[in-house]
Design a protein around this motif. Structure first.
Motif, PDB file in Angstrom:
ATOM      1  N   GLY A 118       0.796  -1.221   0.000  1.00 49.45           N
ATOM      2  CA  GLY A 118       0.000   0.000   0.000  1.00 49.45           C
ATOM      3  C   GLY A 118       0.826   1.267   0.000  1.00 49.45           C
ATOM      4  N   THR A 119       2.090   1.165   0.357  1.00 49.39           N
ATOM      5  CA  THR A 119       2.919   2.369   0.428  1.00 49.39           C
ATOM      6  C   THR A 119       3.767   2.554  -0.834  1.00 49.39           C
ATOM      7  OG1 THR A 119       3.041   2.273   2.830  1.00 49.39           O
ATOM      8  CG2 THR A 119       4.784   3.501   1.729  1.00 49.39           C
ATOM      9  N   ILE A 120       4.470   1.498  -1.228  1.00 48.63           N
ATOM     10  CA  ILE A 120       5.483   1.673  -2.289  1.00 48.63           C
ATOM     11  C   ILE A 120       4.854   2.148  -3.618  1.00 48.63           C
ATOM     12  CG2 ILE A 120       7.353   0.538  -3.590  1.00 48.63           C
ATOM     13  CD1 ILE A 120       7.785  -1.235  -1.033  1.00 48.63           C
ATOM     14  N   GLU A 142       6.816  -7.148  -3.908  1.00 50.79           N
ATOM     15  CA  GLU A 142       5.464  -7.085  -4.482  1.00 50.79           C
ATOM     16  C   GLU A 142       5.036  -5.634  -4.647  1.00 50.79           C
ATOM     17  OE1 GLU A 142       5.276 -10.319  -5.747  1.00 50.79           O
ATOM     18  OE2 GLU A 142       3.193  -9.661  -5.679  1.00 50.79           O
ATOM     19  N   GLY A 143       5.303  -4.817  -3.631  1.00 44.45           N
ATOM     20  CA  GLY A 143       4.946  -3.398  -3.709  1.00 44.45           C
ATOM     21  C   GLY A 143       5.681  -2.721  -4.861  1.00 44.45           C
ATOM     22  N   ILE A 177      15.471   4.274  -1.966  1.00 45.01           N
ATOM     23  CA  ILE A 177      16.220   3.087  -1.508  1.00 45.01           C
ATOM     24  C   ILE A 177      15.365   2.444  -0.415  1.00 45.01           C
ATOM     25  CG2 ILE A 177      18.372   2.212  -0.541  1.00 45.01           C
ATOM     26  CD1 ILE A 177      19.680   4.903  -1.375  1.00 45.01           C
ATOM     27  N   ILE A 178      15.004   1.181  -0.624  1.00 39.31           N
ATOM     28  CA  ILE A 178      14.120   0.514   0.353  1.00 39.31           C
ATOM     29  C   ILE A 178      14.792  -0.777   0.830  1.00 39.31           C
ATOM     30  CG2 ILE A 178      11.792  -0.355   0.803  1.00 39.31           C
ATOM     31  CD1 ILE A 178      10.775   1.320  -1.517  1.00 39.31           C
ATOM     32  N   HIS A 264      -4.914   8.790   1.937  1.00 39.55           N
ATOM     33  CA  HIS A 264      -6.034   9.018   1.015  1.00 39.55           C
ATOM     34  C   HIS A 264      -5.880   8.327  -0.336  1.00 39.55           C
ATOM     35  CE1 HIS A 264      -6.485  12.182   4.018  1.00 39.55           C
ATOM     36  NE2 HIS A 264      -7.766  11.932   3.836  1.00 39.55           N
ATOM     37  N   LYS A 265      -4.663   7.868  -0.630  1.00 39.09           N
ATOM     38  CA  LYS A 265      -4.417   7.328  -1.975  1.00 39.09           C
ATOM     39  C   LYS A 265      -4.051   5.844  -2.002  1.00 39.09           C
ATOM     40  CE  LYS A 265      -4.894  11.023  -4.522  1.00 39.09           C
ATOM     41  NZ  LYS A 265      -5.960  11.049  -5.535  1.00 39.09           N
ATOM     42  N   SER A 266      -3.739   5.269  -0.848  1.00 35.05           N
ATOM     43  CA  SER A 266      -3.264   3.886  -0.861  1.00 35.05           C
ATOM     44  C   SER A 266      -4.430   2.905  -1.016  1.00 35.05           C
ATOM     45  CB  SER A 266      -2.518   3.586   0.440  1.00 35.05           C
ATOM     46  OG  SER A 266      -2.289   2.210   0.528  1.00 35.05           O
TER      47      SER A 266
END
Ligand code: PMP
Length: 401
Positions: A118-120, A142-143, A177-178, A264-266
């Motif tokens: 939901g974030t990436i 997956e993100g 960078i994650i 609001h966007k995820s």
């Protein structure tokens, strides 16, 4: 049924082959609480395969808070955070997590996996590039896969490899960078000092997934950024409530504009039901405990040092771990299954990590410590491992073995 469809699944025989050999070690059902001894199908075994690092899933205060929330709010929120599934407990948990992690705001999701899903893709756009450690968790991949940004992998915790990728990246977009804060199977810690310094040089955004690090590393378990004193330099800190925080659900924390946007966007947040009230209350109660009492975390580290000393002395191949997650490298899929199976017969629960999750040459047994283990239990577990390692011919590298 469509034959092509049926054949697609009939062709899958990896798990069946292991089942046929009697070595299948997945989906083992617990019949009672997950403590240092667990009941699996009626057999009591020592538990050294848990992510409940602080052993809080059975803490009386966590259970009481969870029960009270169940009675007060009912069993489900029946909807997403966005529309009809937010309680005051979710909001309290968000405020408390933001404060705990040293960030302006936090947002809670229903699982840690969903945090990354939901974030990436929400914070990245076409033209951006995501730089991923090769051994990042599947949810980060997956993100990144569903993001419109492109992604590149760098060698595990290798700053030279990261710099090569950053340096040759021609895209005009934002660089991200994650990394995992603690790598979930290998137990080593992300080199955040190196990452932050490269991020400054290449103007990149840094996100650390502290799923395994919260409750374990840093001041009172504030995670990897806190451990390195880099809270202000790590833009986003994500994680889960399903490990040290004795619940289920996850969080992302950062500056207030970013969190407001994700909120609001995820799609994984807006279109999925929220954490149950009892799970939210359990996470809050666990947070209370770890904030006020660091002795449980200290005991986890005492246990870790105690186990590591022995495992090294005996000569198990434990890779580069620095944390309570201790990989015992077997480097052969079949032997890894055999080791886990025979250990279970002896009375020890540990998990196999085999291909395709890792290359066969990296197959391992994931041995993890809890604060609630006693030294006697650690001794017992290690002596079972030595016995079975000898039976099945696992090479130990020390004369002491
Ligand atoms: N991120 C990392 C680094 C993890 O190790 C895990 C779980 N193993 C997750 C995310 C997913 O968390 P959850 O199990 O709460 O969905």
């Amino acid at each position: 049924m469509n034959d092509q469809f049926r054949e697609r699944f009939m062709a899958f025989d990896e798990a069946k082959k292991i089942q046929d050999k009697g070595l299948y070690a997945f989906f083992r059902p617990f019949k009672a609480r997950q403590e240092t001894i667990v009941n699996v199908n009626g057999k009591n075994v020592l538990m050294f395969g848990s992510n409940s690092y602080l052993g809080l899933t059975t803490h009386p205060e966590v259970i009481e808070a969870s029960e009270n929330a169940l009675r007060k709010y009912g069993s489900s929120c029946s909807g997403s955070r966005f529309l009809n599934g937010t309680t005051d407990l979710h909001q309290e948990l968000e405020q408390r997590m933001a404060k705990f992690l040293g960030k302006e705001e936090a947002l809670v999701f229903s699982t840690g996996f969903q945090v990354n899903l939901g974030t990436i893709p929400t914070i990245t756009r076409k033209g951006d590039t995501i730089f991923l450690d090769k051994l990042n968790h599947a949810s980060i991949y997956e993100g990144s896969r569903i993001s419109e940004a492109s992604y590149l992998r760098f060698k595990h915790n290798d700053m030279q490899s990261l710099e090569e990728k950053l340096g040759t990246c021609k895209s005009e977009g934002i660089k991200f960078i994650i990394v995992d804060g603690i790598f979930s199977m290998e137990g080593d810690i992300a080199n955040l000092p190196g990452i932050v310094s490269l991020a400054k040089k290449y103007n990149a955004v840094v996100m650390s997934d502290c799923a395994h690090a919260v409750g374990v590393l840093g001041e009172n378990g504030r995670g990897t950024a806190s451990h390195f004193n880099l809270t202000n330099d790590v833009d986003l800190i994500g994680g889960t409530f399903s490990k040290s925080l004795a619940s289920v659900g996850g969080f992302i924390a950062g500056n207030k504009e970013t969190i407001h946007y994700i909120k609001h966007k995820s799609r994984a947040l807006v279109f999925s039901a929220s954490m149950t009230p009892s799970a939210t209350a359990a996470a809050l109660a666990s947070l209370d405990i770890i904030e006020k009492d660091d002795s449980i975390r200290q005991k986890l580290w005492e246990n870790t040092r105690y186990a590591m000393e022995q495992l090294k002395e005996i000569g198990f191949d434990t890779g580069n771990t620095e944390t309570p997650i201790i990989p015992i490298y077997i480097r052969d899929n079949y032997k890894a299954y055999e080791f886990v199976h025979k250990l279970f017969e002896e009375g020890l629960f540990v998990n196999p990590v085999v291909s395709p999750a890792v290359a066969p040459s990296d197959s391992l047994i994931r041995f993890s410590l809890m604060a609630s283990h006693t030294f006697d239990q650690i001794d017992e577990a290690i002596s079972m491992m030595v016995k079975v390692a000898k039976q099945i011919g696992i090479r130990l590298q020390s004369k002491a073995a």
